[in-house]
Design a protein around this motif. Structure first.
Motif, PDB file in Angstrom:
ATOM      1  N   ASN A 146       1.163   8.787   0.211  1.00 52.38           N
ATOM      2  CA  ASN A 146       0.645   9.933   0.974  1.00 52.38           C
ATOM      3  C   ASN A 146      -0.575   9.552   1.809  1.00 52.38           C
ATOM      4  O   ASN A 146      -0.683   9.919   2.987  1.00 52.38           O
ATOM      5  CB  ASN A 146       0.297  11.082   0.037  1.00 52.38           C
ATOM      6  N   ARG A 147      -1.520   8.820   1.209  1.00 50.11           N
ATOM      7  CA  ARG A 147      -2.743   8.482   1.930  1.00 50.11           C
ATOM      8  C   ARG A 147      -2.440   7.553   3.103  1.00 50.11           C
ATOM      9  O   ARG A 147      -3.035   7.678   4.172  1.00 50.11           O
ATOM     10  CB  ARG A 147      -3.741   7.847   0.968  1.00 50.11           C
ATOM     11  N   ILE A 200      -1.891   6.536   8.986  1.00 46.92           N
ATOM     12  CA  ILE A 200      -1.134   6.008  10.130  1.00 46.92           C
ATOM     13  C   ILE A 200      -0.959   7.076  11.201  1.00 46.92           C
ATOM     14  O   ILE A 200      -1.011   6.787  12.406  1.00 46.92           O
ATOM     15  CB  ILE A 200       0.224   5.467   9.646  1.00 46.92           C
ATOM     16  N   LEU A 201      -0.766   8.330  10.790  1.00 48.65           N
ATOM     17  CA  LEU A 201      -0.596   9.402  11.776  1.00 48.65           C
ATOM     18  C   LEU A 201      -1.863   9.637  12.579  1.00 48.65           C
ATOM     19  O   LEU A 201      -1.797  10.096  13.731  1.00 48.65           O
ATOM     20  CB  LEU A 201      -0.180  10.694  11.065  1.00 48.65           C
ATOM     21  N   GLU A 239       9.896  11.051   3.513  1.00 45.79           N
ATOM     22  CA  GLU A 239       9.507  12.453   3.392  1.00 45.79           C
ATOM     23  C   GLU A 239       8.608  12.931   4.525  1.00 45.79           C
ATOM     24  O   GLU A 239       8.406  14.135   4.666  1.00 45.79           O
ATOM     25  CB  GLU A 239       8.790  12.693   2.054  1.00 45.79           C
ATOM     26  N   ALA A 240       8.026  12.026   5.313  1.00 44.43           N
ATOM     27  CA  ALA A 240       7.063  12.411   6.353  1.00 44.43           C
ATOM     28  C   ALA A 240       7.815  12.849   7.614  1.00 44.43           C
ATOM     29  O   ALA A 240       8.325  12.014   8.379  1.00 44.43           O
ATOM     30  CB  ALA A 240       6.125  11.252   6.660  1.00 44.43           C
ATOM     31  N   GLU A 241       7.899  14.157   7.851  1.00 49.18           N
ATOM     32  CA  GLU A 241       8.645  14.674   8.997  1.00 49.18           C
ATOM     33  C   GLU A 241       7.999  14.284  10.324  1.00 49.18           C
ATOM     34  O   GLU A 241       8.703  14.012  11.301  1.00 49.18           O
ATOM     35  CB  GLU A 241       8.770  16.198   8.891  1.00 49.18           C
ATOM     36  N   LEU A 270       0.831  -1.207   0.000  1.00 47.67           N
ATOM     37  CA  LEU A 270       0.000   0.000   0.000  1.00 47.67           C
ATOM     38  C   LEU A 270       0.866   1.257   0.000  1.00 47.67           C
ATOM     39  O   LEU A 270       0.571   2.232  -0.701  1.00 47.67           O
ATOM     40  CB  LEU A 270      -0.908  -0.004   1.239  1.00 47.67           C
ATOM     41  N   LEU A 271       1.935   1.243   0.784  1.00 43.72           N
ATOM     42  CA  LEU A 271       2.803   2.418   0.868  1.00 43.72           C
ATOM     43  C   LEU A 271       3.524   2.667  -0.448  1.00 43.72           C
ATOM     44  O   LEU A 271       3.761   3.817  -0.837  1.00 43.72           O
ATOM     45  CB  LEU A 271       3.811   2.228   2.007  1.00 43.72           C
TER      46      LEU A 271
END
Length: 914
Positions: free
Chosen positions: A159-160, A165-166, A199-201, A153-154
């Motif tokens: 992005n989704r 997850i967050l 890329e996800a800070e 999926l990732l």
């Protein structure tokens, strides 16, 4: 559901008519019906196994399953957790639907079912949280398939999935717990975290907070460091994702784990020093980690520089320089990619760090008795390597070492001592005992064949770093002279003249068919030109030495207009000609700035000359500046290609016509490009200045104006007439040149010329423009003065107006008092008359009293009236002067005094009525 209906429409478009894929559609539909409505558990398990099998093999089945199967299998995951086989089958089916089928080849624009299914599954409400909850299941395969499904999926919908997850409580924490699971699950979780943190800070912060640094190095130790497999690569990629452009994470790593575990990965183990592909990738990954630490963080981070200095200091204290030199210089059996990455790390380690520069200068390599300074070994790499990439990487070390390090530049330049011609070509075995300067000097003075020219070019690049922004080194190297092969035929030759000779030699090395005999030619000329541009910059003595040989100027004038040369070569030649003008302090005829500008105008033409700058700025070398761009991150997808680095194909470079060599994009950094752009502006302005004022400062009375002894007056007058005619011709020639320059500048469309065109297009126009500008400034000043005077006069007029109103008010009061006095007198007279008529009046002289009172009142009124008239006379004169001045300024005086006279007529009317 709208999304499903749209998806079914896509299925129809992909497979055309109704019959296309109908078998798969109906078969998938029957299997889904058995799974959802079946009574026997065994039958439902068989149905899900059959569904997984058909989805794995058929694209049509993948599309059909995506259109109607997700809700069915998601309900299995939610409601049938106790049936492990059903949960495993559902997860395997999802995996088959999300993985593309490689063996089928269709049109390029064909819709990919795996991508559509990934998007559809990520949009299902609660699907991600459901999958994360499965990570707590005890069954090994359930956890394993769940991690694989999340990774798929990732990969397709990053992005989704990151956003989902967050939003899930403890979502990242569950993934971190998988790092402590069995090896297979740990590796899948590590790969998933690597994708998530690219890329996800926000995810990076949570992962660091969960103590990922300790877990990363623990896994690396278990796997055996650089000798480990792909797991070590994933660990280092995850580490690099976390510290890339993030100073706070670098500080946390430095203060918690330290750099020792990182440096230990660089240590070469084993006796054979074999470099497998995976070991090469692992070494490249850890070298990338060191590069990120040396960078310090994001450019916008205020603590970047301090963090970078601290990291550099600690890494050198931890002996990382020894490991980098071992990999980059001493381990010639190491792959080229590893050697280049190690050399670049050394350059990053010493740049803008004086202590690290000193450490590198004092470092020794080799074993007794063959021990030599590390800088000598690095210079030998530059002069001898067959790899262009390795040459660029080693050259970057000298650039970093000499940058803002005048002491280091002077130290290296001091070793430059000319060698006798008989020992100038030492055998390679004897080079180990040569000094740095002797080796560099030898590289600069090889014989004139093709192979040695490339060596001279590389040595010239190193010399340019030694001379940059250092006048003392420029003067020192300028005094170096080469002994001629046959001293009896000619004297010693300056080193600069030999360098220019190599520049001309590079352009003449062509084969019979007109093509260059080697790709080295394509970058030899620009690098030598770069050396000369740096050498002549802000150094009049270097310009003088360059112009001492008349053919030098002639050759540059030919090269700048050579159509076979690249735009970069012509542009740098134009810059070199411009430096010969702006840094020229000589007054010798033929070498002074005006003579050079005159030669440019006659041989090349100013329009063509200035266009060379614009063409250079548009070339690929000056547009890319790749050395200033961030290096590409090492990932699983590109690791293999980056590990097998190859140089530029010789065939490709030899077939390029009038194109710059790709190597130059690495050699010409952003600093040099900015330096050239600054020179360009000065050159344009100085050349226009010289044409605008050609030797106008020289005011010498010629000897021809004096009458010779014994010369008759007629002959003297005739000679003066000839002299005047000669001067007139020279003046006309200068005027025509200025007119040509103005026309050239007007026709030139370069952006850099626009400012100069606005300021001056020729000598006479410039003078006229300056005169008009001065007149405009004077007129503006006069207008400002008149405005100030107008405001002052207006203020005074307002004051006088108020005074006039006050005076009129006083006059009105005096008139009222006089009237009241007359009324009182009239009343007294009536009373006297009534008393007289009554006969009771005492014997008083009424007439006398009346006359005396009248006289006294009249006297008092006359005194006040005279004072008032005097004041009015003074005010009237001031008003007349002000009126005259206001009329000069263009003001309407009658409009200003309007209303004042009407008010003064009121008392007179009252008196008449009385």
């Amino acid at each position: 559901m709208d999304l499903v209906s749209k998806y079914q429409g896509v299925v129809g478009r992909v497979f055309g008519n109704e019959n296309s894929g109908s078998n798969e559609d109906s078969y998938v539909e029957r299997l889904l019906d058995r799974i959802s409505n079946g009574v026997l558990a065994e039958d439902r398990r068989i149905a899900i196994v059959e569904l997984q099998s058909v989805v794995t093999e058929s694209r049509a089945a993948q599309l059909a399953f995506g259109a109607m199967g997700f809700p069915v299998l998601l309900s299995v995951l939610k409601e049938e957790r106790d049936d492990v086989e059903m949960v495993r089958g559902a997860l395997e089916t999802f995996l088959s639907a999300l993985n593309p089928i490689e063996h089928t080849k269709g049109p390029k624009n064909e819709i990919q079912p795996a991508l559509l299914n990934s998007d559809l599954l990520s949009r299902e409400v609660g699907s991600i949280s459901l999958l994360l909850s499965l990570l707590s299941e005890e069954d090994f395969y359930v956890r394993y398939y769940t991690l694989q499904l999340l990774t798929a999926l990732l990969t397709n919908s990053p992005n989704r999935l990151q956003e989902a997850i967050l939003t899930i409580p403890r979502g990242i924490t569950r993934l971190m717990d998988m790092l402590m699971d069995r090896e297979v699950i740990r590796n899948e979780a590590l790969l998933l975290l690597t994708y998530l943190t690219r890329e996800a800070e926000e995810i990076q912060k949570i992962v660091v907070f969960e103590g990922v640094f300790e877990k990363i190095f623990s896994i690396i130790r278990e796997e055996g460091g650089s000798e480990g497999g792909v797991v070590v690569q994933d660990c280092l990629e995850l580490l690099n994702n976390l510290i890339r452009n993030n100073a706070s994470h670098q500080v946390l790593l430095r203060e918690t784990m330290g750099f020792d575990p990182l440096i230990s990965i660089l240590k070469l183990r084993g006796s054979t020093y074999k470099f497998t592909q995976q070991k090469t990738i692992n070494l490249l990954s850890v070298l990338e980690t060191i590069t990120l630490l040396l960078n310090g963080g994001h450019e916008a981070d205020p603590g970047k520089d301090n963090n970078s200095l601290t990291n550099k200091t600690i890494l050198v204290q931890k002996k990382v320089l020894d490991h980098l030199l071992l990999l980059g210089v001493e381990s010639q059996w190491a792959p080229v990619a590893v050697r280049c990455a190690s050399l670049r790390c050394i350059g990053d380690l010493v740049v803008s760090h004086p202590n690290n520069c000193d450490a590198l200068a004092n470092k020794k390599l080799g074993e007794e008795p063959q021990v030599e300074p590390a800088l000598n070994s690095l210079l030998r790499v530059i002069l001898r390597t067959a790899s262009m990439q390795e040459f660029v990487a080693a050259d970057y070390i000298f650039k970093s070492f000499c940058e803002k390090n005048p002491n280091g530049q002077t130290m290296l330049a001091s070793t430059l001592i000319p060698q006798p011609h008989s020992i100038n070509h030492t055998q390679h075995d004897e080079e180990i005992n040569m000094s740095f300067g002797s080796m560099l000097f030898q590289g600069l003075t090889w014989s004139e064949n093709e192979g040695d020219l490339e060596t001279c070019c590389r040595a010239a690049s190193v010399l340019s770093h030694l001379l940059k922004d250092n006048i003392q080194c420029k003067e020192r190297v300028l005094r170096l002279e080469l002994e001629a092969p046959m001293p009896s035929l000619r004297g010693p030759e300056p080193l600069m003249h030999r360098v220019v000779k190599y520049l001309a030699l590079a352009s003449s090395m062509k084969s019979k068919d007109g093509k260059t005999s080697s790709s080295g030619y394509q970058y030899a000329q620009p690098i030598i030109l770069k050396l000369l541009v740096i050498w002549l910059s802000d150094c009049p003595s270097a310009v003088q030495c360059f112009l001492d040989s008349r053919p030098h100027l002639t050759y540059l004038l030919e090269l700048v207009s050579n159509p076979t040369a690249t735009a970069c070569i012509r542009g740098l030649t134009a810059v070199l000609l411009g430096e010969s003008v702006i840094y020229n302090k000589t007054s010798d005829s033929g070498k002074d700035p005006f003579s050079i500008v005159d030669a440019i105008g006659q041989k090349v033409g100013l329009t063509s000359y200035f266009l060379k700058f614009d063409e250079m700025q548009k070339s690929s070398v000056f547009n890319s500046a790749k050395s200033a761009m961030p290096r590409k991150a090492l990932t699983r997808s590109n690791a293999a290609s980056m590990a097998e680095i190859e140089d530029v194909d010789e065939k490709e470079t030899s077939n390029q016509k009038n194109e710059d060599h790709p190597l130059l994009e690495l050699m010409f950094d952003s600093q040099f490009i900015s330096f050239v752009k600054g020179l360009e502006v000065n050159i344009r302005e100085q050349i226009v200045e010289i044409y605008s004022h050609p030797k106008s400062q020289v005011a010498v009375v010629p000897a021809e104006l004096e009458q010779s002894s014994g010369e008759s007056d007629g002959e003297y007058i005739k000679r003066l007439k000839m002299f005047v005619e000669k001067q007139c011709h020279e003046i006309q020639d200068l005027l025509s040149r200025n007119a040509t320059l103005a026309e050239d500048l007007a026709k030139t469309g370069g952006s850099g010329l626009s400012q100069i065109e606005n300021r001056a297009s020729g000598g006479s126009e410039r003078v006229q423009l300056e005169s008009l500008r001065r007149e405009l400034q004077e007129a503006s000043q006069r207008v400002e003065i008149l405005k100030a005077e107008k405001a002052k006069i207006g203020s005074e007029a307002s004051n006088y107006r108020s005074l006039a109103l006050k005076t009129e008010s006083d006059l009105q009061s005096l008139s009222d008092a006089y009237n009241s006095l007359e009324q009182a007198n009239f009343q007294l007279e009536r009373e006297v008359k009534s008393l007289k008529s009554g006969g009771a009046t005492p014997d008083l002289d009424i007439e006398a009293i009346k006359a005396e009172a009248r006289k006294e009142a009249q006297k008092e009124s006359e005194v006040e009236l005279n004072d008032l008239l005097v004041c009015l006379g003074q005010e009237q004169s001031k008003v007349e002067k002000l009126s005259t001045r206001l009329m000069e300024l263009g003001e309407d005086v009658d409009k200003l005094l309007e209303g004042i006279g009407d008010e003064t007529e009121l008392p007179e009317d009252d008196e008449e009525e009385d």
